[in-house]
Design an enzyme around this catalytic site. Structure first.
Site, PDB file in Angstrom:
ATOM      1  N   CYS A 142      56.312  69.390  70.626  1.00 45.40           N
ATOM      2  CA  CYS A 142      55.474  68.423  69.676  1.00 45.40           C
ATOM      3  C   CYS A 142      55.785  67.329  70.005  1.00 45.40           C
ATOM      4  CB  CYS A 142      55.571  69.027  68.264  1.00 45.40           C
ATOM      5  SG  CYS A 142      54.668  68.336  67.084  1.00 45.40           S
ATOM      6  N   CYS A 159      59.595  64.702  63.244  1.00 48.80           N
ATOM      7  CA  CYS A 159      60.184  65.475  62.013  1.00 48.80           C
ATOM      8  C   CYS A 159      61.502  65.837  62.131  1.00 48.80           C
ATOM      9  CB  CYS A 159      59.068  66.467  61.579  1.00 48.80           C
ATOM     10  SG  CYS A 159      57.458  66.463  61.620  1.00 48.80           S
ATOM     11  N   CYS A 171      62.933  69.321  62.802  1.00 44.63           N
ATOM     12  CA  CYS A 171      62.040  70.565  63.582  1.00 44.63           C
ATOM     13  C   CYS A 171      62.511  70.635  64.818  1.00 44.63           C
ATOM     14  CB  CYS A 171      60.413  70.091  63.423  1.00 44.63           C
ATOM     15  SG  CYS A 171      59.634  71.226  64.300  1.00 44.63           S
ATOM     16  N   CYS A 197      49.910  84.207  59.140  1.00 43.20           N
ATOM     17  CA  CYS A 197      50.039  82.879  59.341  1.00 43.20           C
ATOM     18  C   CYS A 197      50.357  82.391  60.771  1.00 43.20           C
ATOM     19  CB  CYS A 197      51.159  82.262  58.398  1.00 43.20           C
ATOM     20  SG  CYS A 197      50.987  82.959  56.948  1.00 43.20           S
ATOM     21  N   CYS A 244      45.901  82.506  57.871  1.00 44.80           N
ATOM     22  CA  CYS A 244      46.344  81.291  57.344  1.00 44.80           C
ATOM     23  C   CYS A 244      46.821  80.535  58.624  1.00 44.80           C
ATOM     24  CB  CYS A 244      47.667  81.426  56.533  1.00 44.80           C
ATOM     25  SG  CYS A 244      48.584  79.924  56.164  1.00 44.80           S
ATOM     26  N   CYS A 269      47.744  75.846  51.115  1.00 41.63           N
ATOM     27  CA  CYS A 269      49.040  76.159  51.235  1.00 41.63           C
ATOM     28  C   CYS A 269      50.105  74.887  51.309  1.00 41.63           C
ATOM     29  CB  CYS A 269      49.558  77.331  51.987  1.00 41.63           C
ATOM     30  SG  CYS A 269      51.186  77.833  52.207  1.00 41.63           S
ATOM     31  N   ARG A 309      56.404  80.424  47.287  1.00 40.92           N
ATOM     32  CA  ARG A 309      57.017  81.160  48.289  1.00 40.92           C
ATOM     33  C   ARG A 309      58.475  80.852  48.647  1.00 40.92           C
ATOM     34  NH1 ARG A 309      53.609  80.808  52.731  1.00 40.92           N
ATOM     35  NH2 ARG A 309      52.343  82.308  51.680  1.00 40.92           N
TER      36      ARG A 309
HETATM   37  N1  SAM Z   1      52.639  71.112  63.286  1.00 42.71           N
HETATM   38  C1  SAM Z   1      52.390  71.666  62.340  1.00 42.71           C
HETATM   39  C2  SAM Z   1      52.783  70.615  60.963  1.00 42.71           C
HETATM   40  O1  SAM Z   1      53.769  70.104  61.099  1.00 42.71           O
HETATM   41  O2  SAM Z   1      51.868  70.601  59.976  1.00 42.71           O
HETATM   42  C3  SAM Z   1      52.563  73.009  61.807  1.00 42.71           C
HETATM   43  C4  SAM Z   1      53.820  73.553  62.126  1.00 42.71           C
HETATM   44  S1  SAM Z   1      55.156  72.978  61.028  1.00 42.71           S
HETATM   45  C5  SAM Z   1      56.391  73.798  62.168  1.00 42.71           C
HETATM   46  C6  SAM Z   1      55.175  73.555  59.562  1.00 42.71           C
HETATM   47  C7  SAM Z   1      55.998  73.353  58.568  1.00 42.71           C
HETATM   48  O3  SAM Z   1      57.328  74.142  58.865  1.00 42.71           O
HETATM   49  C8  SAM Z   1      56.616  72.002  58.479  1.00 42.71           C
HETATM   50  O4  SAM Z   1      55.769  71.211  57.618  1.00 42.71           O
HETATM   51  C9  SAM Z   1      58.080  72.443  57.629  1.00 42.71           C
HETATM   52  O5  SAM Z   1      57.664  72.272  56.296  1.00 42.71           O
HETATM   53  C10 SAM Z   1      58.407  73.817  58.202  1.00 42.71           C
HETATM   54  N2  SAM Z   1      59.731  73.686  58.846  1.00 42.71           N
HETATM   55  C11 SAM Z   1      59.686  73.271  60.320  1.00 42.71           C
HETATM   56  N3  SAM Z   1      60.918  73.186  60.633  1.00 42.71           N
HETATM   57  C12 SAM Z   1      61.714  73.608  59.449  1.00 42.71           C
HETATM   58  C13 SAM Z   1      63.314  73.728  59.121  1.00 42.71           C
HETATM   59  N4  SAM Z   1      64.110  73.699  60.226  1.00 42.71           N
HETATM   60  N5  SAM Z   1      63.509  74.383  58.182  1.00 42.71           N
HETATM   61  C14 SAM Z   1      62.622  74.593  57.132  1.00 42.71           C
HETATM   62  N6  SAM Z   1      61.419  74.324  57.239  1.00 42.71           N
HETATM   63  C15 SAM Z   1      60.875  73.930  58.563  1.00 42.71           C
HETATM   64 FE1  SF4 Z   2      55.676  68.933  65.217  1.00 37.21          FE
HETATM   65 FE2  SF4 Z   2      57.630  70.355  64.115  1.00 37.21          FE
HETATM   66 FE3  SF4 Z   2      56.588  68.109  62.874  1.00 37.21          FE
HETATM   67 FE4  SF4 Z   2      54.973  70.256  62.880  1.00 37.21          FE
HETATM   68  S1  SF4 Z   2      56.940  69.983  61.826  1.00 37.21           S
HETATM   69  S2  SF4 Z   2      54.622  68.116  63.606  1.00 37.21           S
HETATM   70  S3  SF4 Z   2      55.642  71.139  64.929  1.00 37.21           S
HETATM   71  S4  SF4 Z   2      57.680  68.380  64.841  1.00 37.21           S
END
Ligand code: SAM
Ligand code: SF4
Ligand code: DTB
Length: 349
Positions: free
Chosen positions: A58, A62, A65, A102, A133, A193, A265
């Site tokens: 990606c 973040c 992530c 989802c 979802c 959500c 949730r």
């Molecule tokens: N890429 C898209 C986005 O960021 O909107 C969708 C997938 S992203 C992985 C969805 C959500 O997963 C993120 O907004 C975050 O809140 C959650 N998430 C990701 N990594 C995480 C982690 N290590 N621990 C807890 N929640 C996590």
């Molecule tokens: Fe990309 Fe992870 Fe951020 Fe979603 S949460 S935008 S998958 S880096």
């Protein structure tokens, strides 16, 4: 005079929310449980299964992530999953008792070339009689409408944290971008959500700020995931200190009080929680979980472990009421499924 605590409010002040967080723990939990019982059956929990339809690489940054291309987390990147494979996974999730499927993609936002595949995934899962979802990153208004027309029920897009702390976590898009996507989703008639992550080194004020943002939206999100950070090696937050577990439970309880009619949730992080902690989260008003051995890329408790926990607590999975437009075939399927209840202990008998 103060409004009764369980009318839907959209004007929460910082002082009010802070005061909830500062209540003695037992008072807060008692209040949350009373609010919960006015809106929901306290012994039912909604069950959703996650599927990563596009994993890794990606472009976003973040800090929590494992799927960001900027961090070396050892995750193998994968292309968009074939529609048939997604439908197979959905079928398996349904057979193991999930009512919502989802689908998540490691994208900043979906590209035009991906949309036809994604729309077919929605159509296929919907035809199986499951709720759908998706979480695909930022959406334009047109994309939101396309997803709605294909039969999507919910769109997940988290605010993640307070507007102030957000800058310490993500630099590649703004808080306003996220709010704009939520607006497009709402305008398209999709259910929202949206929630966040705690345990990222934020202060209580940031948890207050996150919940204020969510509850002061024009409409409360129907579903509010509260994730406990899953610390993944290679991400900037891998060494973050643990959050006090009671502070996590408080966050759930305050979310329940502020958004009384929403499903809250108990999301990522359950793998690190013992049964007692999860039971406390349900008591605080959590009434939905991610079910199945994997979240998107990290482990989640095994399904039979969750079913045992439900049995021990007298919890039933919430059934999905098919909308009037559903075909007779789907209704028959659902009736058959109701008989699967033999898997679950009925506390009322
Ligand atoms: N890429 C898209 C986005 O960021 O909107 C969708 C997938 S992203 C992985 C969805 C959500 O997963 C993120 O907004 C975050 O809140 C959650 N998430 C990701 N990594 C995480 C982690 N290590 N621990 C807890 N929640 C996590
Ligand atoms: Fe990309 Fe992870 Fe951020 Fe979603 S949460 S935008 S998958 S880096
Ligand atoms: C949400 O709030 N949590 C889910 C879902 N929405 C998409 C994702 C949790 C991801 C945890 C880290 C992983 O497994 O990659």
């Amino acid at each position: 005079m103060n409004a009764p605590v369980d009318t839907l409010r959209h004007n929460w002040t910082r002082a009010e929310v802070k005061a909830l967080f500062e209540l003695p723990f037992n008072d807060l939990l008692f209040e949350a449980q009373c609010v919960h019982r006015r809106h929901f059956n306290p012994n039912e929990v909604q069950v959703s299964t996650l599927c990563s339809i596009k994993t890794g690489a990606c472009p976003e940054d973040c800090a929590y992530c494992p799927q960001s291309a900027r961090y070396d987390t050892g995750l193998e990147r994968e292309k968009l999953m074939a529609v048939e494979k997604v439908l197979e996974e959905a079928k398996a999730a349904k057979e193991s008792g999930a009512t919502r499927f989802c689908m998540g993609a490691a994208w900043r936002s979906p590209k035009a070339k991906d949309m036809p595949y994604v729309l077919n995934m929605v159509k296929g899962v919907k035809e199986m009689g499951m709720e759908t979802c998706m979480t695909l990153g930022m959406l334009s208004s047109d994309q939101a409408v396309e997803l709605k027309d294909a039969g999507l029920d919910y769109y997940n897009h988290n605010l993640d944290t307070s507007p102030e702390y957000y800058q310490c976590i993500i630099s590649t898009r703004t808080y306003q971008d996220r709010l704009d996507t939520l607006d497009s989703v709402r305008e398209a008639g999709l259910k929202v959500c949206s929630g966040g992550i705690v345990g990222m080194g934020e202060k209580e004020d940031d948890r207050v700020g996150l919940l204020m943002q969510l509850a002061n939206l024009k409409e409360h999100p129907e579903s509010v995931p509260i994730n406990m950070l899953v610390k993944v090696e290679g991400t900037p937050l891998a060494e973050e200190a643990d959050l006090d577990p009671f502070e996590f439970i408080r966050t759930i309880a305050v979310a329940r009080i502020m958004m009384p009619a929403s499903h809250v949730r108990l999301s990522a992080g359950r793998e690190e929680m013992n049964d007692q902690m999860q039971a406390l989260a349900f008591f605080a008003g959590a009434n939905s979980i991610f079910y199945g051995e994997k979240l998107l890329t990290t482990p989640n408790p095994e399904s039979n472990k969750d079913m045992q926990l439900f049995q021990r607590l007298g919890i039933q999975p919430e059934s999905y009421k098919v909308e009037e437009s559903a075909s007779e075939e789907v209704l028959v399927e659902q009736l058959k499924e109701a008989k699967m209840d033999k898997f679950f202990y009925n506390a009322a008998q």
